[in-house]
Design a protein around this motif. Structure first.
Motif, PDB file in Angstrom:
ATOM      1  N   THR A  67      43.987  38.710  35.755  1.00 61.92           N
ATOM      2  CA  THR A  67      44.772  37.541  36.141  1.00 61.92           C
ATOM      3  C   THR A  67      45.319  37.704  37.552  1.00 61.92           C
ATOM      4  O   THR A  67      45.215  36.797  38.374  1.00 61.92           O
ATOM      5  CB  THR A  67      45.918  37.297  35.146  1.00 61.92           C
ATOM      6  OG1 THR A  67      45.337  37.080  33.854  1.00 61.92           O
ATOM      7  CG2 THR A  67      46.734  36.094  35.529  1.00 61.92           C
ATOM      8  N   SER A  68      45.853  38.886  37.872  1.00 59.21           N
ATOM      9  CA  SER A  68      46.410  39.085  39.209  1.00 59.21           C
ATOM     10  C   SER A  68      45.309  39.090  40.268  1.00 59.21           C
ATOM     11  O   SER A  68      45.491  38.580  41.368  1.00 59.21           O
ATOM     12  CB  SER A  68      47.236  40.371  39.270  1.00 59.21           C
ATOM     13  OG  SER A  68      46.427  41.503  39.065  1.00 59.21           O
ATOM     14  N   GLU A  69      44.143  39.660  39.941  1.00 64.01           N
ATOM     15  CA  GLU A  69      43.019  39.646  40.880  1.00 64.01           C
ATOM     16  C   GLU A  69      42.534  38.219  41.110  1.00 64.01           C
ATOM     17  O   GLU A  69      42.207  37.847  42.235  1.00 64.01           O
ATOM     18  CB  GLU A  69      41.881  40.517  40.352  1.00 64.01           C
ATOM     19  CG  GLU A  69      42.187  41.994  40.399  1.00 64.01           C
ATOM     20  CD  GLU A  69      41.159  42.831  39.676  1.00 64.01           C
ATOM     21  OE1 GLU A  69      40.268  42.268  39.000  1.00 64.01           O
ATOM     22  OE2 GLU A  69      41.246  44.067  39.769  1.00 64.01           O
ATOM     23  N   THR A  70      42.494  37.428  40.071  1.00 60.98           N
ATOM     24  CA  THR A  70      42.056  36.044  40.197  1.00 60.98           C
ATOM     25  C   THR A  70      43.047  35.241  41.034  1.00 60.98           C
ATOM     26  O   THR A  70      42.640  34.438  41.876  1.00 60.98           O
ATOM     27  CB  THR A  70      41.883  35.403  38.807  1.00 60.98           C
ATOM     28  OG1 THR A  70      40.999  36.216  38.037  1.00 60.98           O
ATOM     29  CG2 THR A  70      41.312  34.007  38.907  1.00 60.98           C
ATOM     30  N   ASP A  71      44.340  35.463  40.818  1.00 58.53           N
ATOM     31  CA  ASP A  71      45.356  34.789  41.642  1.00 58.53           C
ATOM     32  C   ASP A  71      45.185  35.145  43.112  1.00 58.53           C
ATOM     33  O   ASP A  71      45.294  34.286  43.989  1.00 58.53           O
ATOM     34  CB  ASP A  71      46.764  35.160  41.180  1.00 58.53           C
ATOM     35  CG  ASP A  71      47.153  34.510  39.867  1.00 58.53           C
ATOM     36  OD1 ASP A  71      46.528  33.488  39.507  1.00 58.53           O
ATOM     37  OD2 ASP A  71      48.071  35.018  39.208  1.00 58.53           O
ATOM     38  N   LYS A 112      39.472  29.165  39.736  1.00 54.57           N
ATOM     39  CA  LYS A 112      40.462  28.528  38.857  1.00 54.57           C
ATOM     40  C   LYS A 112      39.940  28.425  37.430  1.00 54.57           C
ATOM     41  O   LYS A 112      40.708  28.535  36.468  1.00 54.57           O
ATOM     42  CB  LYS A 112      40.859  27.160  39.410  1.00 54.57           C
ATOM     43  CG  LYS A 112      41.758  27.268  40.632  1.00 54.57           C
ATOM     44  CD  LYS A 112      42.179  25.914  41.176  1.00 54.57           C
ATOM     45  CE  LYS A 112      43.105  26.090  42.370  1.00 54.57           C
ATOM     46  NZ  LYS A 112      43.555  24.815  42.930  1.00 54.57           N
ATOM     47  N   MET A 113      38.631  28.227  37.273  1.00 57.66           N
ATOM     48  CA  MET A 113      38.042  28.218  35.932  1.00 57.66           C
ATOM     49  C   MET A 113      38.187  29.595  35.277  1.00 57.66           C
ATOM     50  O   MET A 113      38.512  29.701  34.093  1.00 57.66           O
ATOM     51  CB  MET A 113      36.565  27.820  35.999  1.00 57.66           C
ATOM     52  CG  MET A 113      36.325  26.365  36.312  1.00 57.66           C
ATOM     53  SD  MET A 113      34.598  25.971  36.696  1.00 57.66           S
ATOM     54  CE  MET A 113      33.749  26.548  35.261  1.00 57.66           C
ATOM     55  N   ILE A 114      37.959  30.638  36.068  1.00 61.47           N
ATOM     56  CA  ILE A 114      38.120  32.003  35.549  1.00 61.47           C
ATOM     57  C   ILE A 114      39.560  32.212  35.106  1.00 61.47           C
ATOM     58  O   ILE A 114      39.830  32.755  34.034  1.00 61.47           O
ATOM     59  CB  ILE A 114      37.715  33.034  36.621  1.00 61.47           C
ATOM     60  CG1 ILE A 114      36.201  32.967  36.874  1.00 61.47           C
ATOM     61  CG2 ILE A 114      38.129  34.442  36.213  1.00 61.47           C
ATOM     62  CD1 ILE A 114      35.750  33.750  38.088  1.00 61.47           C
ATOM     63  N   LYS A 115      40.499  31.768  35.936  1.00 67.56           N
ATOM     64  CA  LYS A 115      41.921  31.938  35.610  1.00 67.56           C
ATOM     65  C   LYS A 115      42.268  31.204  34.314  1.00 67.56           C
ATOM     66  O   LYS A 115      42.955  31.750  33.446  1.00 67.56           O
ATOM     67  CB  LYS A 115      42.783  31.418  36.751  1.00 67.56           C
ATOM     68  CG  LYS A 115      44.261  31.580  36.500  1.00 67.56           C
ATOM     69  CD  LYS A 115      45.087  31.106  37.677  1.00 67.56           C
ATOM     70  CE  LYS A 115      46.556  31.235  37.332  1.00 67.56           C
ATOM     71  NZ  LYS A 115      47.421  30.866  38.430  1.00 67.56           N
ATOM     72  N   LYS A 116      41.807  29.965  34.167  1.00 68.40           N
ATOM     73  CA  LYS A 116      42.089  29.206  32.942  1.00 68.40           C
ATOM     74  C   LYS A 116      41.486  29.895  31.730  1.00 68.40           C
ATOM     75  O   LYS A 116      42.100  29.950  30.665  1.00 68.40           O
ATOM     76  CB  LYS A 116      41.555  27.771  33.051  1.00 68.40           C
ATOM     77  CG  LYS A 116      42.423  26.886  33.897  1.00 68.40           C
ATOM     78  CD  LYS A 116      43.778  26.703  33.261  1.00 68.40           C
ATOM     79  CE  LYS A 116      44.646  25.819  34.104  1.00 68.40           C
ATOM     80  NZ  LYS A 116      46.034  25.848  33.690  1.00 68.40           N
ATOM     81  N   GLY A 117      40.267  30.411  31.888  1.00 68.78           N
ATOM     82  CA  GLY A 117      39.641  31.144  30.789  1.00 68.78           C
ATOM     83  C   GLY A 117      40.467  32.351  30.378  1.00 68.78           C
ATOM     84  O   GLY A 117      40.636  32.638  29.194  1.00 68.78           O
ATOM     85  N   ASN A 118      41.010  33.048  31.371  1.00 67.20           N
ATOM     86  CA  ASN A 118      41.851  34.208  31.074  1.00 67.20           C
ATOM     87  C   ASN A 118      43.128  33.792  30.367  1.00 67.20           C
ATOM     88  O   ASN A 118      43.597  34.485  29.470  1.00 67.20           O
ATOM     89  CB  ASN A 118      42.215  34.958  32.362  1.00 67.20           C
ATOM     90  CG  ASN A 118      41.049  35.720  32.924  1.00 67.20           C
ATOM     91  OD1 ASN A 118      40.118  36.069  32.218  1.00 67.20           O
ATOM     92  ND2 ASN A 118      41.088  35.988  34.211  1.00 67.20           N
ATOM     93  N   GLU A 119      43.721  32.679  30.780  1.00 69.35           N
ATOM     94  CA  GLU A 119      44.981  32.238  30.178  1.00 69.35           C
ATOM     95  C   GLU A 119      44.802  31.821  28.725  1.00 69.35           C
ATOM     96  O   GLU A 119      45.663  32.071  27.893  1.00 69.35           O
ATOM     97  CB  GLU A 119      45.562  31.063  30.964  1.00 69.35           C
ATOM     98  CG  GLU A 119      46.091  31.450  32.327  1.00 69.35           C
ATOM     99  CD  GLU A 119      46.495  30.250  33.164  1.00 69.35           C
ATOM    100  OE1 GLU A 119      46.368  29.091  32.698  1.00 69.35           O
ATOM    101  OE2 GLU A 119      46.921  30.468  34.304  1.00 69.35           O
TER     102      GLU A 119
END
Length: 130
Positions: A67-71, A112-119
């Motif tokens: 998550t932090s890497e994606t941010d 952002k898609m990766i981040k949403k998937g992680n969330e």
């Protein structure tokens, strides 16, 4: 629902986890996490309990790191895109800059898609940007 004693709470959680896991695909990272907790609750074997705890800690560490890497990646792409758009204002006919901006916009959407998937699921999508 009546107040449950400690044993009844554990039994209830085991059954609840069984129900949740049945709704998830077999090779799902969230399912693996739930199975770790489920295994911990079901066993009296200290080695299996330690393994279950270790698996669940690893899951959370990986989730937090990704998550932090994606941010960071989203922030980097957005900053770079702003720089490119500033350059484009100076050279409005530069097709190369227009193409770069379009590519970076796609990269932001993917990140952002990766981040949403992680969330939502604890896992994103794997993307290779060349």
């Amino acid at each position: 629902m009546a107040l449950l004693n400690e044993t009844e709470k554990v039994d209830f959680l085991i059954d609840l986890l069984d129900q949740h896991m049945q709704k998830l695909p077999d090779e799902d990272i969230l399912r693996n996490y739930l199975e770790s907790i489920h295994g911990f609750l079901k066993t009296n074997d200290s080695i299996l309990q330690k393994a279950a705890i270790s698996n669940s800690v690893l899951f959370m560490d990986n989730l937090a790191q990704s998550t932090s890497e994606t941010d960071y990646l989203i922030s980097y792409f957005e900053k770079y895109m702003a720089e490119l758009e500033t350059k484009l204002k100076e050279e409005p006919e530069n097709d190369f800059l227009k193409g770069k901006i379009k590519g970076i916009k796609h990269a932001v959407v993917i990140a952002k898609m990766i981040k949403k998937g992680n969330e939502y699921q604890g896992e994103g999508i794997s993307v290779i940007i060349d």
